[in-house]
Design a protein around this motif. Structure first.
Motif, PDB file in Angstrom:
ATOM      1  N   LEU A 444       0.848  -1.202   0.000  1.00 60.71           N
ATOM      2  CA  LEU A 444       0.000   0.000   0.000  1.00 60.71           C
ATOM      3  C   LEU A 444       0.877   1.243   0.000  1.00 60.71           C
ATOM      4  O   LEU A 444       1.789   1.377   0.815  1.00 60.71           O
ATOM      5  CB  LEU A 444      -0.921   0.004   1.225  1.00 60.71           C
ATOM      6  CG  LEU A 444      -1.760   1.273   1.445  1.00 60.71           C
ATOM      7  CD1 LEU A 444      -2.729   1.477   0.292  1.00 60.71           C
ATOM      8  CD2 LEU A 444      -2.504   1.193   2.776  1.00 60.71           C
ATOM      9  N   ASP A 445       0.590   2.144  -0.922  1.00 54.22           N
ATOM     10  CA  ASP A 445       1.254   3.446  -0.985  1.00 54.22           C
ATOM     11  C   ASP A 445       0.239   4.492  -0.522  1.00 54.22           C
ATOM     12  O   ASP A 445      -0.713   4.812  -1.242  1.00 54.22           O
ATOM     13  CB  ASP A 445       1.722   3.730  -2.410  1.00 54.22           C
ATOM     14  CG  ASP A 445       2.543   5.016  -2.509  1.00 54.22           C
ATOM     15  OD1 ASP A 445       2.602   5.762  -1.503  1.00 54.22           O
ATOM     16  OD2 ASP A 445       3.118   5.277  -3.579  1.00 54.22           O
ATOM     17  N   LEU A 446       0.415   5.014   0.697  1.00 56.02           N
ATOM     18  CA  LEU A 446      -0.534   5.990   1.222  1.00 56.02           C
ATOM     19  C   LEU A 446      -0.510   7.296   0.435  1.00 56.02           C
ATOM     20  O   LEU A 446      -1.472   8.062   0.491  1.00 56.02           O
ATOM     21  CB  LEU A 446      -0.241   6.265   2.699  1.00 56.02           C
ATOM     22  CG  LEU A 446      -0.721   5.212   3.695  1.00 56.02           C
ATOM     23  CD1 LEU A 446      -0.358   5.608   5.112  1.00 56.02           C
ATOM     24  CD2 LEU A 446      -2.222   4.985   3.582  1.00 56.02           C
ATOM     25  N   TYR A 447       0.558   7.575  -0.293  1.00 51.06           N
ATOM     26  CA  TYR A 447       0.582   8.775  -1.129  1.00 51.06           C
ATOM     27  C   TYR A 447      -0.491   8.698  -2.213  1.00 51.06           C
ATOM     28  O   TYR A 447      -1.060   9.721  -2.607  1.00 51.06           O
ATOM     29  CB  TYR A 447       1.956   8.950  -1.777  1.00 51.06           C
ATOM     30  CG  TYR A 447       2.980   9.602  -0.873  1.00 51.06           C
ATOM     31  CD1 TYR A 447       2.826   9.590   0.502  1.00 51.06           C
ATOM     32  CD2 TYR A 447       4.092  10.237  -1.399  1.00 51.06           C
ATOM     33  CE1 TYR A 447       3.766  10.178   1.328  1.00 51.06           C
ATOM     34  CE2 TYR A 447       5.042  10.838  -0.582  1.00 51.06           C
ATOM     35  CZ  TYR A 447       4.871  10.802   0.788  1.00 51.06           C
ATOM     36  OH  TYR A 447       5.793  11.401   1.605  1.00 51.06           O
ATOM     37  N   ASP A 448      -0.752   7.474  -2.743  1.00 54.72           N
ATOM     38  CA  ASP A 448      -1.819   7.334  -3.737  1.00 54.72           C
ATOM     39  C   ASP A 448      -3.160   7.729  -3.144  1.00 54.72           C
ATOM     40  O   ASP A 448      -4.010   8.327  -3.820  1.00 54.72           O
ATOM     41  CB  ASP A 448      -1.877   5.888  -4.247  1.00 54.72           C
ATOM     42  CG  ASP A 448      -0.758   5.579  -5.224  1.00 54.72           C
ATOM     43  OD1 ASP A 448      -0.169   6.538  -5.753  1.00 54.72           O
ATOM     44  OD2 ASP A 448      -0.469   4.387  -5.443  1.00 54.72           O
ATOM     45  N   LEU A 449      -3.371   7.390  -1.869  1.00 58.34           N
ATOM     46  CA  LEU A 449      -4.629   7.734  -1.216  1.00 58.34           C
ATOM     47  C   LEU A 449      -4.691   9.226  -0.899  1.00 58.34           C
ATOM     48  O   LEU A 449      -5.720   9.874  -1.125  1.00 58.34           O
ATOM     49  CB  LEU A 449      -4.780   6.906   0.071  1.00 58.34           C
ATOM     50  CG  LEU A 449      -6.013   7.188   0.942  1.00 58.34           C
ATOM     51  CD1 LEU A 449      -7.287   6.886   0.171  1.00 58.34           C
ATOM     52  CD2 LEU A 449      -5.954   6.378   2.223  1.00 58.34           C
ATOM     53  N   LEU A 450      -3.606   9.796  -0.388  1.00 60.75           N
ATOM     54  CA  LEU A 450      -3.625  11.186   0.036  1.00 60.75           C
ATOM     55  C   LEU A 450      -3.588  12.154  -1.133  1.00 60.75           C
ATOM     56  O   LEU A 450      -4.224  13.215  -1.085  1.00 60.75           O
ATOM     57  CB  LEU A 450      -2.428  11.450   0.966  1.00 60.75           C
ATOM     58  CG  LEU A 450      -2.425  10.685   2.294  1.00 60.75           C
ATOM     59  CD1 LEU A 450      -1.139  10.954   3.045  1.00 60.75           C
ATOM     60  CD2 LEU A 450      -3.625  11.072   3.136  1.00 60.75           C
ATOM     61  N   LEU A 451      -2.859  11.835  -2.181  1.00 62.25           N
ATOM     62  CA  LEU A 451      -2.678  12.759  -3.292  1.00 62.25           C
ATOM     63  C   LEU A 451      -3.655  12.546  -4.428  1.00 62.25           C
ATOM     64  O   LEU A 451      -3.999  13.490  -5.143  1.00 62.25           O
ATOM     65  CB  LEU A 451      -1.245  12.657  -3.836  1.00 62.25           C
ATOM     66  CG  LEU A 451      -0.124  12.976  -2.839  1.00 62.25           C
ATOM     67  CD1 LEU A 451       1.232  12.793  -3.497  1.00 62.25           C
ATOM     68  CD2 LEU A 451      -0.275  14.385  -2.305  1.00 62.25           C
TER      69      LEU A 451
END
Length: 1012
Positions: A444-451
């Motif tokens: 999981l890449d949380l940057y994909d969710l946040l950005l």
């Protein structure tokens, strides 16, 4: 009741989290700003620790640590409480430590901090500090703590973090305030020195008590001025303070009070008082950058239980503990709740066991519905998921609270992260691993969710899953004119252009020449230029530890126009000859909602002398006819301001008006005009060339709804011959002026004042309320002068069960007056009680203490008494007489009429054995009803018994016109018999009669309202 010092510290801890801003921490920064959180916890007693951890669990929490309001927000009820994972003591203690790390209660000095050094013969005490309170929690009693709070001077005695040995806080405070007292060791100043002749009329003593000679005073004064002249001081990276003429003094890790005590040990300061104060300056630039994304987990800790009323996804795998709801319909109507057993089987009556474990919910639903349809003739089924099971997962790695957690079967990886307190700053936000049976299932890449809002990799968890957070990867700092300055963890972003895109891109004022700071192969810090316009520079490779800064363009407007205010995009636009307003603002979509499209203010500077002038524009007219006169032609350095209709304009226009006044002179008056009255935004406005009444009304936001459009007044002030100022009042046709009629066109001059009048008889909507036994109860709007009988007629009259004799009519104005009288009586009674209690003879009177106690009780009742605002009316007479007659009430806004049902009771209250209500019987007299209530008490006053009629009128013993003995007084249905308190036995309290009367009258009125 005195608070324990540790309890008070707990209150400060709990309240401090709301006051202190979150710490500005760079990636990997250690906790060097405050005391060790674990040390703070260990110094608190168990009760205080428990109170703090309960607070962290939420106010009004259930057994699982979730508050009722939070449960309601998540759509959960008591039946779902078991789904919320309870917080362990270790987890809540870890949360407290994390809060203390981010919000240090006792800041300490660290490298490159700025400080102020105060020095003098003596210094006034600083306010009591949290550190002082903390030290008292372990060494002093509650009485000592209260003494320090009452005497701030004693707080200075605790400069070293604790009181002198054998000295209590109260003793220290007394010593500090005693004239001529000697200084307590470590106190910081001696008040006795102030009285020793610093004004030059007597000998001067130092803080140490040594008598100073003139030579000593000169040397000390030179030292004081030298130290002061260098303020403020910045500590070195190692936390060392360098004062002029002194050897380096290490202060790293000390609080302000501890650093002050360290400076006092210097021999040069033995005759002076010195104090150090840290300046809590906020870091800026690269030092102030924070790691991106970690604030997602900041704030109040939450169990993050998922919403339970969402549809079950099609890929949900059914397992032990899930509850299926099967609705049978057709020949058999039945609802069944089936729980999946440990072997994955459910038992469906008449069909036997069915294996569902490990299957998708859609498959289980289809299997059950098809079996019922095949094997149960004439019966069909509908299958849904009732409650999902709980699963056990592990969250390990660089998280704030690693461990095993029991969460809902619908939980995802992000749910587990929130339950575990979030990712540590040293943990990776981009490589969060989901492992199942030892194998890597998903990253999981949380940057994909946040950005990007992409949660495709936010996989649903299963029992036994492991969520692992590895250490953070390579990081790049981005600062300056980017939309999200922060420290970013890079993964595939290998170029400067990719990193800028990660930071949200450039702002409109970004300079396309950036600087890249890095440490090269020779361990030197170098700066590389990056031209963001050139393809080769944008492809500049970045590496771990690089710092990219994008500067802002110069703010000068040489050949541009500036747009600001209530618009989505503010900034400068390129100027070209012939540029018009519609070329800069193409449509109203560029404006924020509620923007004023009819009045845009343009500040204009003359290119020769920079003299300021003002031009306004109607954007709606400009966009309707581009290139016309309404589409104002712009000039270089124009500043266009768009206003918000929902807020005032003073704060924006006032600086411009100040500029116009500053450049005014006797020959060129201030170009300011004023509009007042019924416009939306009255006030002062800049005078424009050729400005008319219509332009001024447009500047004021247009006419208000209540504006009188017939006539208006324009006051004009002129100075005649430079001698006197005269006022001319001009009567205008406002309707023609606003519509632009040439015949009514008046050009405005400086200081003109336009007054817009209000429409005659304009008022807010007035309503009255009819409740109870009326045919159509509710709120009714009324016209001016309308009466009660008129409104009752509009409401269809009274019902057949109405009891008009007991109607209650209330009015807000009367309620306010009653409240004022109650407040006045409370003040007078309190004064009387205080005077009587302080009189020596009162204390010797028999029963004086009982009387005063009773007086305090009545006073307490009077304080909480709420007035009703009842107006006594005769409703039957009002209904019988013609409309508008003497008994008819002229209504006002907020009036309320309550018509109860027919009442058969007679109420007895006051000083009787049993205050209650009795069934009305015509044969019974007033005294008979009192006897039925047990008779009067010894404190009753039988000579002042009175009857309150159902309509609120009062009948005493003598009736209205003739004497009427109590034994034969006529009692009617709905009446209330009041037996008052005999206050003559207590002559020292003259206001008691008024107190008891008010209390009884309020009780009667409230009871009448409640009898509906």
């Amino acid at each position: 009741m005195a608070l324990k010092p540790s309890t008070l510290l707990a209150c400060l801890v709990l309240g401090g989290f709301q006051l202190f801003a979150p710490a500005q921490r760079a990636l990997g920064q250690s906790n060097s700003q405050g005391l060790d959180p674990s040390q703070v916890l260990r110094n608190l007693d168990p009760d205080t620790q428990e109170a703090i951890m309960n607070r962290l669990g939420g106010q009004g929490t259930d057994s699982n640590g979730m508050g009722q309001q939070q449960m309601q927000r998540q759509g959960q009820g008591p039946q779902n409480e078991r789904r919320l994972p309870p917080k362990s003591d270790a987890q809540r203690k870890r949360e407290l430590e994390r809060l203390l790390e981010e919000n240090p209660l006792f800041p300490v000095l660290k490298g490159q901090d700025w400080v102020i050094v105060e020095v003098d013969y003596f210094l006034p005490p600083r306010p009591i500090s949290l550190q002082t309170l903390a030290s008292l929690g372990a060494a002093s009693s509650a009485q000592n703590l209260q003494a320090l709070m009452a005497n701030p001077a004693a707080a200075a005695l605790n400069a070293g973090g604790g009181l002198p040995t054998g000295t209590t806080a109260a003793q220290a405070a007394a010593a500090a305030l005693a004239p001529g007292a000697a200084a307590v060791p470590g106190a910081g100043f001696a008040p006795g020195a102030a009285a020793a002749g610093l004004n030059g009329n007597g000998p001067v003593y130092s803080i140490s008590g040594r008598k100073l000679t003139d030579d000593d005073k000169n040397k000390l004064q030179e030292l004081i001025e030298l130290i002061r002249s260098k303020n403020p001081y910045q500590l070195s990276r190692d936390g060392v303070l360098t004062l002029p003429g002194f050897a380096p003094i290490p202060l790293m890790g000390l609080t302000d009070d501890q650093a002050t005590l360290r400076l006092k040990t210097e021999p040069a300061f033995r005759d002076l008082d010195i104090r150090l104060t840290r300046l809590p300056l906020k870091k800026t630039g690269f030092e102030g950058l924070q790691p991106f994304g970690y604030d997602l987990f900041w704030g109040e800790m939450s169990t993050f239980a998922p919403v339970l009323n969402v549809p079950v996804p099609s890929d949900y795998v059914v397992g032990p503990g899930d509850q299926l709801e099967v609705q049978l319909y057709g020949n058999t109507n039945r609802s069944l709740t089936l729980i999946v057993g440990r072997d994955g089987i459910i038992n469906l009556p008449q069909l036997g066991p069915i294996s569902v474990g490990g299957q998708l919910f859609t498959s289980v639903k289809a299997t059950i519905e098809s079996k019922v349809e095949r094997q149960m003739i004439g019966v069909r089924a509908s299958v849904s998921m009732r409650d999902t099971r709980s699963i056990n997962v592990f969250v390990v790695g660089d998280v704030n609270s690693p461990g095993s957690y029991t969460i809902s079967g619908l939980s995802t990886v992000t749910s587990a992260l929130f339950v575990a307190g979030g990712v540590k700053p040293i943990g990776s936000m981009r490589r969060i691993e989901l492992r199942r049976h030892g194998a890597l299932v998903r990253t999981l890449d949380l940057y994909d969710l946040l950005l990007h809002g992409n949660n495709a990799d936010d996989a649903r968890l299963q029992t036994g899953d492991v969520v692992f957070i590895p250490p953070v990867g390579p990081t790049i700092g981005v600062d300056g004119e980017v939309r999200r300055p922060a420290i970013y963890e890079v993964r595939d972003e290998a170029t400067a252009a990719a990193v800028i895109e990660l930071a949200g891109g450039l702002t409109p004022e970004a300079d396309l020449t950036a600087e890249l700071t890095r440490i090269d192969a020779t361990q030197h810090r170098v700066v590389l230029p990056v031209n963001l316009q050139a393809a080769d520079s944008r492809a500049q490779r970045v590496r771990n530890g690089d710092l990219l800064r994008v500067d802002r363009l110069r703010p000068t407007l040489d050949s541009a126009v500036l747009v600001q205010g209530h618009v989505f995009t503010t900034g400068a636009f390129a100027y070209r000859p012939g540029l018009r307003l519609s070329d800069v603002i193409h449509s109203v979509d560029q404006l924020k909602p509620s923007a004023d499209i009819h009045y845009l203010l343009i500040r204009r500077e003359a290119p020769t002398d920079r003299r300021v002038s003002v031009v306004s524009a109607d954007l709606a007219a400009a966009l309707k006819a581009p290139g016309s006169r309404a589409d104002v032609e712009l000039m270089p350095r124009d500043r266009i301001t768009v206003f918000d209709l929902t807020s005032g304009r003073d704060r924006i226009i006032q600086p411009l008006l100040d500029e116009l006044r500053a450049q005014s002179s006797a020959d060129r008056p201030s170009e300011v005009v004023h509009v007042e009255g019924k416009v939306r935004i009255p006030g002062d406005y800049p005078l424009e060339p050729g400005m008319t009444v219509a332009d001024l009304v447009r500047a004021g936001g247009g006419l208000a709804d209540e504006a009188y459009r017939g006539r208006a007044e324009l006051a004009r002030y002129r100075v005649e011959n430079g001698v006197t100022r005269r006022t001319q009042i001009m009567d205008l046709d406002l309707e023609q002026g606003v519509n632009g009629d040439p015949a009514a066109k008046v050009l405005l001059e400086p200081f003109d004042d336009l007054s817009v009048k209000e429409v005659s008889s304009w008022a807010e909507r007035a309503t009255v309320t009819l409740a109870g036994e009326v045919r159509f109860p509710g709120s009714y709007p009324i016209r001016k002068g309308e009466t009660l009988k008129s409104v009752i007629s509009r409401a269809g009259g009274l019902t057949e069960f109405a009891f008009p004799e007991g109607s209650v009519f209330t009015r807000e104005e009367i309620k306010m007056r009653e409240q004022e009288q109650i407040n006045l009586l409370v003040t007078r009674t309190q004064t009387d009680l205080t005077a009587q209690a302080s009189t020596p003879t009162t204390a010797l009177q028999t029963g004086a203490a009982v009387a005063l106690a009773m007086g305090q009780s009545l006073l307490a009742q009077l304080r909480v008494a709420k007035p009703v605002g009842r107006l006594v009316i005769d409703l039957p007479l009002t209904l019988r007489e013609p409309q508008g007659a003497g008994a008819d009430v002229s209504l006002r806004d907020g009036d309320k009429l309550i018509v109860p049902r027919f009442q058969q009771q007679v109420t007895v209250i006051g000083e009787v054995q049993n205050a209650t209500s009795h069934l009305y019987r015509p044969s019974l007299s007033r005294d008979a009803y009192i006897s039925m209530s047990g008779g009067a008490t010894r404190m009753a006053d039988p000579g002042r018994i009175y009857v309150v009629r159902a309509n609120g009128s009062v009948v005493t013993n003598d009736g209205s016109r003739w004497f009427q003995h109590g034994s034969s007084m006529n009692v009617k249905p709905g009446d209330t018999i009041v037996v008052p308190l005999d206050t003559e036995h207590l002559p020292s309290l003259p206001f008691w009669q008024g107190v008891t009367s008010i209390l009884y009258n309020i009780a009667v009125s409230v009871a009448a309202i409640h009898y509906l």
